[in-house]
Design a protein around this motif. Sequence first.
Motif, PDB file in Angstrom:
ATOM      1  N   TYR A  35       2.703  13.408  -2.641  1.00 51.15           N
ATOM      2  CA  TYR A  35       3.982  12.745  -2.362  1.00 51.15           C
ATOM      3  C   TYR A  35       3.824  11.694  -1.271  1.00 51.15           C
ATOM      4  O   TYR A  35       4.278  10.553  -1.423  1.00 51.15           O
ATOM      5  CB  TYR A  35       5.027  13.778  -1.949  1.00 51.15           C
ATOM      6  CG  TYR A  35       6.380  13.173  -1.639  1.00 51.15           C
ATOM      7  CD1 TYR A  35       7.340  13.016  -2.635  1.00 51.15           C
ATOM      8  CD2 TYR A  35       6.688  12.741  -0.350  1.00 51.15           C
ATOM      9  CE1 TYR A  35       8.579  12.453  -2.347  1.00 51.15           C
ATOM     10  CE2 TYR A  35       7.918  12.167  -0.065  1.00 51.15           C
ATOM     11  CZ  TYR A  35       8.854  12.025  -1.058  1.00 51.15           C
ATOM     12  OH  TYR A  35      10.056  11.449  -0.774  1.00 51.15           O
ATOM     13  N   ASP A  36       3.176  12.062  -0.182  1.00 51.07           N
ATOM     14  CA  ASP A  36       3.056  11.131   0.946  1.00 51.07           C
ATOM     15  C   ASP A  36       2.231   9.898   0.578  1.00 51.07           C
ATOM     16  O   ASP A  36       2.604   8.767   0.919  1.00 51.07           O
ATOM     17  CB  ASP A  36       2.410  11.838   2.138  1.00 51.07           C
ATOM     18  CG  ASP A  36       3.343  12.841   2.808  1.00 51.07           C
ATOM     19  OD1 ASP A  36       4.548  12.848   2.483  1.00 51.07           O
ATOM     20  OD2 ASP A  36       2.853  13.632   3.641  1.00 51.07           O
ATOM     21  N   ALA A  37       1.110  10.095  -0.113  1.00 53.49           N
ATOM     22  CA  ALA A  37       0.260   8.957  -0.472  1.00 53.49           C
ATOM     23  C   ALA A  37       0.957   8.030  -1.452  1.00 53.49           C
ATOM     24  O   ALA A  37       0.929   6.801  -1.304  1.00 53.49           O
ATOM     25  CB  ALA A  37      -1.063   9.455  -1.052  1.00 53.49           C
ATOM     26  N   VAL A  38       1.604   8.598  -2.469  1.00 56.28           N
ATOM     27  CA  VAL A  38       2.271   7.775  -3.483  1.00 56.28           C
ATOM     28  C   VAL A  38       3.477   7.059  -2.880  1.00 56.28           C
ATOM     29  O   VAL A  38       3.722   5.883  -3.173  1.00 56.28           O
ATOM     30  CB  VAL A  38       2.684   8.641  -4.692  1.00 56.28           C
ATOM     31  CG1 VAL A  38       3.552   7.838  -5.663  1.00 56.28           C
ATOM     32  CG2 VAL A  38       1.440   9.151  -5.420  1.00 56.28           C
ATOM     33  N   LEU A  39       4.233   7.740  -2.026  1.00 54.94           N
ATOM     34  CA  LEU A  39       5.407   7.098  -1.427  1.00 54.94           C
ATOM     35  C   LEU A  39       4.983   5.903  -0.573  1.00 54.94           C
ATOM     36  O   LEU A  39       5.580   4.823  -0.662  1.00 54.94           O
ATOM     37  CB  LEU A  39       6.187   8.106  -0.586  1.00 54.94           C
ATOM     38  CG  LEU A  39       7.551   7.602  -0.086  1.00 54.94           C
ATOM     39  CD1 LEU A  39       8.558   7.545  -1.222  1.00 54.94           C
ATOM     40  CD2 LEU A  39       8.079   8.505   1.028  1.00 54.94           C
ATOM     41  N   ARG A  40       3.966   6.066   0.253  1.00 55.04           N
ATOM     42  CA  ARG A  40       3.521   4.966   1.106  1.00 55.04           C
ATOM     43  C   ARG A  40       2.972   3.814   0.278  1.00 55.04           C
ATOM     44  O   ARG A  40       3.264   2.634   0.552  1.00 55.04           O
ATOM     45  CB  ARG A  40       2.466   5.459   2.103  1.00 55.04           C
ATOM     46  CG  ARG A  40       3.020   6.345   3.191  1.00 55.04           C
ATOM     47  CD  ARG A  40       2.112   6.367   4.405  1.00 55.04           C
ATOM     48  NE  ARG A  40       0.802   6.925   4.103  1.00 55.04           N
ATOM     49  CZ  ARG A  40       0.460   8.198   4.331  1.00 55.04           C
ATOM     50  NH1 ARG A  40       1.353   9.044   4.827  1.00 55.04           N
ATOM     51  NH2 ARG A  40      -0.753   8.621   4.069  1.00 55.04           N
ATOM     52  N   ALA A  41       2.164   4.129  -0.736  1.00 56.75           N
ATOM     53  CA  ALA A  41       1.601   3.069  -1.580  1.00 56.75           C
ATOM     54  C   ALA A  41       2.696   2.365  -2.365  1.00 56.75           C
ATOM     55  O   ALA A  41       2.653   1.144  -2.577  1.00 56.75           O
ATOM     56  CB  ALA A  41       0.553   3.654  -2.524  1.00 56.75           C
ATOM     57  N   GLY A  42       3.701   3.126  -2.807  1.00 55.62           N
ATOM     58  CA  GLY A  42       4.811   2.524  -3.543  1.00 55.62           C
ATOM     59  C   GLY A  42       5.652   1.619  -2.663  1.00 55.62           C
ATOM     60  O   GLY A  42       6.094   0.543  -3.098  1.00 55.62           O
ATOM     61  N   LYS A  43       5.893   2.029  -1.427  1.00 50.86           N
ATOM     62  CA  LYS A  43       6.641   1.176  -0.491  1.00 50.86           C
ATOM     63  C   LYS A  43       5.907  -0.137  -0.264  1.00 50.86           C
ATOM     64  O   LYS A  43       6.530  -1.210  -0.187  1.00 50.86           O
ATOM     65  CB  LYS A  43       6.854   1.910   0.831  1.00 50.86           C
ATOM     66  CG  LYS A  43       7.900   3.007   0.790  1.00 50.86           C
ATOM     67  CD  LYS A  43       8.057   3.658   2.160  1.00 50.86           C
ATOM     68  CE  LYS A  43       9.159   4.699   2.146  1.00 50.86           C
ATOM     69  NZ  LYS A  43       9.338   5.346   3.472  1.00 50.86           N
ATOM     70  N   GLN A  44       4.596  -0.057  -0.145  1.00 50.31           N
ATOM     71  CA  GLN A  44       3.808  -1.269   0.062  1.00 50.31           C
ATOM     72  C   GLN A  44       3.958  -2.214  -1.128  1.00 50.31           C
ATOM     73  O   GLN A  44       4.150  -3.426  -0.962  1.00 50.31           O
ATOM     74  CB  GLN A  44       2.332  -0.897   0.251  1.00 50.31           C
ATOM     75  CG  GLN A  44       1.417  -2.085   0.526  1.00 50.31           C
ATOM     76  CD  GLN A  44      -0.037  -1.667   0.577  1.00 50.31           C
ATOM     77  OE1 GLN A  44      -0.591  -1.162  -0.411  1.00 50.31           O
ATOM     78  NE2 GLN A  44      -0.665  -1.877   1.717  1.00 50.31           N
ATOM     79  N   TRP A  45       3.892  -1.672  -2.340  1.00 51.15           N
ATOM     80  CA  TRP A  45       4.025  -2.499  -3.543  1.00 51.15           C
ATOM     81  C   TRP A  45       5.418  -3.130  -3.603  1.00 51.15           C
ATOM     82  O   TRP A  45       5.568  -4.311  -3.929  1.00 51.15           O
ATOM     83  CB  TRP A  45       3.760  -1.651  -4.786  1.00 51.15           C
ATOM     84  CG  TRP A  45       3.759  -2.440  -6.057  1.00 51.15           C
ATOM     85  CD1 TRP A  45       2.703  -3.105  -6.612  1.00 51.15           C
ATOM     86  CD2 TRP A  45       4.868  -2.650  -6.938  1.00 51.15           C
ATOM     87  NE1 TRP A  45       3.091  -3.718  -7.790  1.00 51.15           N
ATOM     88  CE2 TRP A  45       4.413  -3.451  -8.005  1.00 51.15           C
ATOM     89  CE3 TRP A  45       6.199  -2.246  -6.927  1.00 51.15           C
ATOM     90  CZ2 TRP A  45       5.242  -3.845  -9.054  1.00 51.15           C
ATOM     91  CZ3 TRP A  45       7.029  -2.643  -7.968  1.00 51.15           C
ATOM     92  CH2 TRP A  45       6.548  -3.430  -9.011  1.00 51.15           C
ATOM     93  N   ILE A  46       6.450  -2.346  -3.288  1.00 48.25           N
ATOM     94  CA  ILE A  46       7.819  -2.852  -3.331  1.00 48.25           C
ATOM     95  C   ILE A  46       8.020  -3.980  -2.323  1.00 48.25           C
ATOM     96  O   ILE A  46       8.687  -4.983  -2.610  1.00 48.25           O
ATOM     97  CB  ILE A  46       8.824  -1.706  -3.111  1.00 48.25           C
ATOM     98  CG1 ILE A  46       8.904  -0.843  -4.375  1.00 48.25           C
ATOM     99  CG2 ILE A  46      10.208  -2.248  -2.748  1.00 48.25           C
ATOM    100  CD1 ILE A  46       9.739   0.403  -4.226  1.00 48.25           C
ATOM    101  N   GLU A  47       7.437  -3.825  -1.145  1.00 52.78           N
ATOM    102  CA  GLU A  47       7.536  -4.893  -0.148  1.00 52.78           C
ATOM    103  C   GLU A  47       6.920  -6.184  -0.675  1.00 52.78           C
ATOM    104  O   GLU A  47       7.449  -7.279  -0.447  1.00 52.78           O
ATOM    105  CB  GLU A  47       6.857  -4.477   1.157  1.00 52.78           C
ATOM    106  CG  GLU A  47       7.726  -3.616   2.052  1.00 52.78           C
ATOM    107  CD  GLU A  47       9.005  -4.332   2.469  1.00 52.78           C
ATOM    108  OE1 GLU A  47       8.944  -5.520   2.842  1.00 52.78           O
ATOM    109  OE2 GLU A  47      10.078  -3.708   2.388  1.00 52.78           O
ATOM    110  N   GLU A  48       5.813  -6.075  -1.377  1.00 50.64           N
ATOM    111  CA  GLU A  48       5.186  -7.264  -1.961  1.00 50.64           C
ATOM    112  C   GLU A  48       6.108  -7.915  -2.990  1.00 50.64           C
ATOM    113  O   GLU A  48       6.205  -9.144  -3.068  1.00 50.64           O
ATOM    114  CB  GLU A  48       3.855  -6.891  -2.606  1.00 50.64           C
ATOM    115  CG  GLU A  48       2.799  -6.452  -1.610  1.00 50.64           C
ATOM    116  CD  GLU A  48       1.547  -5.940  -2.287  1.00 50.64           C
ATOM    117  OE1 GLU A  48       1.431  -6.097  -3.520  1.00 50.64           O
ATOM    118  OE2 GLU A  48       0.684  -5.374  -1.586  1.00 50.64           O
TER     119      GLU A  48
END
Length: 232
Positions: free
Chosen positions: A201-214
């Motif tokens: 959960y933590d890894a996917v949430l952080r990676a997903g937030k990064q993608w969304i910011e892009e």
Amino acid sequence: MSAFSVSCHGPFLVAEFAAPQSMLSWSLTRPGFVTARKVAWLHVRNDDLGPDVDAEAFLDTRMTAAGHGDAVHLMTSRAVSNHEAATATVGDASASCLATVGLGNAGRVGAAPQAAARAGTINLLAHCGRPLTEAGLIEALSIATEARTAAIMDLCWQVRDGVATGTGTDCIVVAAPARGAGERFAGLHTDIGAVIGRAVYDAVLRAGKQWIEEQRHAGMFALAPAAAAEIR
């Protein structure tokens, strides 16, 4: 502390263990139950996989040429430098996760299939510090998948049928030490299930937030309005 070392030299991202691990996945080239010391990602571009390209043969050839033929293989259009790792511990159980996340071809489970508008997928390795039986690995895979879905839903990325639950080309690898008496159970009510779920959960949430910011900076923002402040 993660149970594997991570090296990232584009277009490859590699998680390597000191000893062989029991793994389960639906990897394109090495699916099912395998024993391996590495999980390797290959970053591909749209031009790499045209309609006449055999994706399985392409992936196997590239990995073998790079010395990763014996790894469990993952393939992504997400630049592998954009990876996230997380660890978790509960009691004497520990888990680690390494993930890359793109939501370009996101969808919602149960919806009618559609052709992907853009490339983008979720690939992850979830490792449990305790040996697991085959049944334990299967249950661990279900927990990792549930945690992936929970993280993506909490990102509130909108698709035609509602909030996305994943993408059409996700791949998950679960791994555990190959030696020792294996644990049979890895569900939500076990320490093993708890740490796998937390790390994924933590890894996917952080990676997903990064993608969304892009996507936000690129003018392609599709987050539910009520959730926008939560992602910032």
